[in-house]
Design a protein around this motif. Sequence first.
Motif, PDB file in Angstrom:
ATOM      1  N   GLN A 245     -97.001  33.529 127.760  1.00 15.63           N
ATOM      2  CA  GLN A 245     -96.412  32.341 127.134  1.00 15.63           C
ATOM      3  C   GLN A 245     -97.412  31.558 126.281  1.00 15.63           C
ATOM      4  O   GLN A 245     -97.058  30.531 125.705  1.00 15.63           O
ATOM      5  CB  GLN A 245     -95.865  31.415 128.226  1.00 15.63           C
ATOM      6  N   LEU A 246     -98.658  32.049 126.194  1.00 17.39           N
ATOM      7  CA  LEU A 246     -99.720  31.278 125.566  1.00 17.39           C
ATOM      8  C   LEU A 246     -99.415  30.952 124.110  1.00 17.39           C
ATOM      9  O   LEU A 246     -99.641  29.824 123.661  1.00 17.39           O
ATOM     10  CB  LEU A 246    -101.053  32.033 125.679  1.00 17.39           C
ATOM     11  N   GLY A 247     -98.906  31.905 123.361  1.00 12.71           N
ATOM     12  CA  GLY A 247     -98.603  31.649 121.953  1.00 12.71           C
ATOM     13  C   GLY A 247     -97.645  30.484 121.786  1.00 12.71           C
ATOM     14  O   GLY A 247     -97.833  29.603 120.925  1.00 12.71           O
ATOM     15  N   SER A 248     -96.618  30.443 122.613  1.00 11.01           N
ATOM     16  CA  SER A 248     -95.648  29.350 122.566  1.00 11.01           C
ATOM     17  C   SER A 248     -96.289  28.027 122.966  1.00 11.01           C
ATOM     18  O   SER A 248     -96.037  26.985 122.341  1.00 11.01           O
ATOM     19  CB  SER A 248     -94.468  29.665 123.488  1.00 11.01           C
ATOM     20  N   PHE A 249     -97.121  28.052 124.005  1.00  7.96           N
ATOM     21  CA  PHE A 249     -97.796  26.825 124.443  1.00  7.96           C
ATOM     22  C   PHE A 249     -98.609  26.222 123.303  1.00  7.96           C
ATOM     23  O   PHE A 249     -98.566  25.008 123.057  1.00  7.96           O
ATOM     24  CB  PHE A 249     -98.727  27.105 125.628  1.00  7.96           C
ATOM     25  N   ILE A 250     -99.387  27.067 122.612  1.00  9.47           N
ATOM     26  CA  ILE A 250    -100.262  26.566 121.544  1.00  9.47           C
ATOM     27  C   ILE A 250     -99.448  26.017 120.384  1.00  9.47           C
ATOM     28  O   ILE A 250     -99.764  24.944 119.839  1.00  9.47           O
ATOM     29  CB  ILE A 250    -101.227  27.675 121.081  1.00  9.47           C
TER      30      ILE A 250
END
Length: 356
Positions: A245-250
Motif C-alpha cells: 500500500q506504500l505507493g498509495s500512502f505516499i
Amino acid sequence: MSYVKRCIDTGWVSSAGTYVTEFERKLEAFTGARHAIAVMNGTAALHVALLLAGVERGDEVLMPSLTFVATANASSFCGAIPHFCDVSLRTLGLDPLALSAHLDRTAELRPAGCFNHHSGRRIAAIVPMHTFGHCVEMNEVLQLADKWQIPVVEDAAESLGSYYGGIHTGTIGKLGVLSFNGNKTITTGGGGAILTNDDSLARRAKHITTTAKVNHPWEYSHDEVGFNYRMPNINAALGCAQLEQLGSFIERKRTLAGRYFECFEGVNGIAVFREPAGTRSNYWLNTLMLSVPSIEARNQLLTALEDAKLQSRPIWRPMHQLPMYATCPRMELKTTEDLACRVVNVPSSASLVSSV
C-alpha cells in the motif's frame, strides 16, 4: 490481518520465517538497494550501520544537532562521541557548506583518516538525516566526505519513498537506515532496516544482527559479539502488507501537503515547508514555519492547535541542548537554534486523505 494470521498459523512468529526474507526483497525492489536487512527498530539499524562503517570507541561522528535523539544515541552505543553540525534552511537537514567551512577549521587528514585536531579524535562517519522526509543535498555531502575520507551513513528513518535526483534516500551513502515505527509512512509495529549496495557489508549486517551465530544444524556457536536485533516474522508480515500500500500512502501524503500549501497561501507570518528543488519528498510530516524565530509565538500556536484538538508538535529539542550531549563537540548552530523556535508539525497521516 490475513498475512499476520497466516504467520501465526505457521508457528514461525519470531526471528525466523518466510516473511522476513519477503519483506527484505520487497524493500530492495522498492528502494533499489542491492541489500536490505530487516531489524527490530531504526535505532538498532543505525547502531549496526555505524559499526559496519568502521566507527569505534573514542571516535567522533558528524551529525545534525537538529535530529531525533536516536541518531546521537546510536553513536553513543558504539562508544563514539556525537559531533554536532548545523542544518540548512533549504532542506532542514545537514548543511554541507557550513560543514565544509567547519572541517576546514577543525579537521586534518592523517594516514589513519580524518581527525579533529582540537580533540585528537578520529572523525569516523557523517550521518546526514533526511528531516521529515526532505532530502539532504547529498551530492555536496558526498563530495565533502570524499575530500575528508569519511564514510557516509544516511539516516533515512523518516524518508521511505523520498528521492534525491531520482535515487531513493538511504541508498546514496555507504549504508543507510529506515524506520518502520508506528508513526512512520509504513509500520511493522516496531522495526527498521539497513540498506547497502556492498555485498560484504550486507553479509556481516545479517550475521551480527542475528547474534553472530555460525550456521550449523544444531550447534550454538558464535564467532564475535553480536546483537539480537533481527525483525520478528510477525512484524515482517505486517510490513509486507504495508509495502503493498506504500505507493498509495505516499500519494495521499503528497496530496495532503498540497492542501496545506493552498490553505496557507498568502497567510502572513507563516508558511508550509516545500520539498527542495530536484527532490521528491514523502512529506512524512507537514511542517509549518514561522517567518521569524519566536519561542513564545511557537508555543502560542501549539497551544491554539491543542485547544482545537488538532495534534501538533514542535521540532525536536536540539541534541546539544540535552544534558547528556551538552559537552559534545559542535560547530556554530545558528540555523538549528533558529528553527527550534519556528517549526511546528501538523497532522500528516495518509488516512486524512480518503483517495487520490
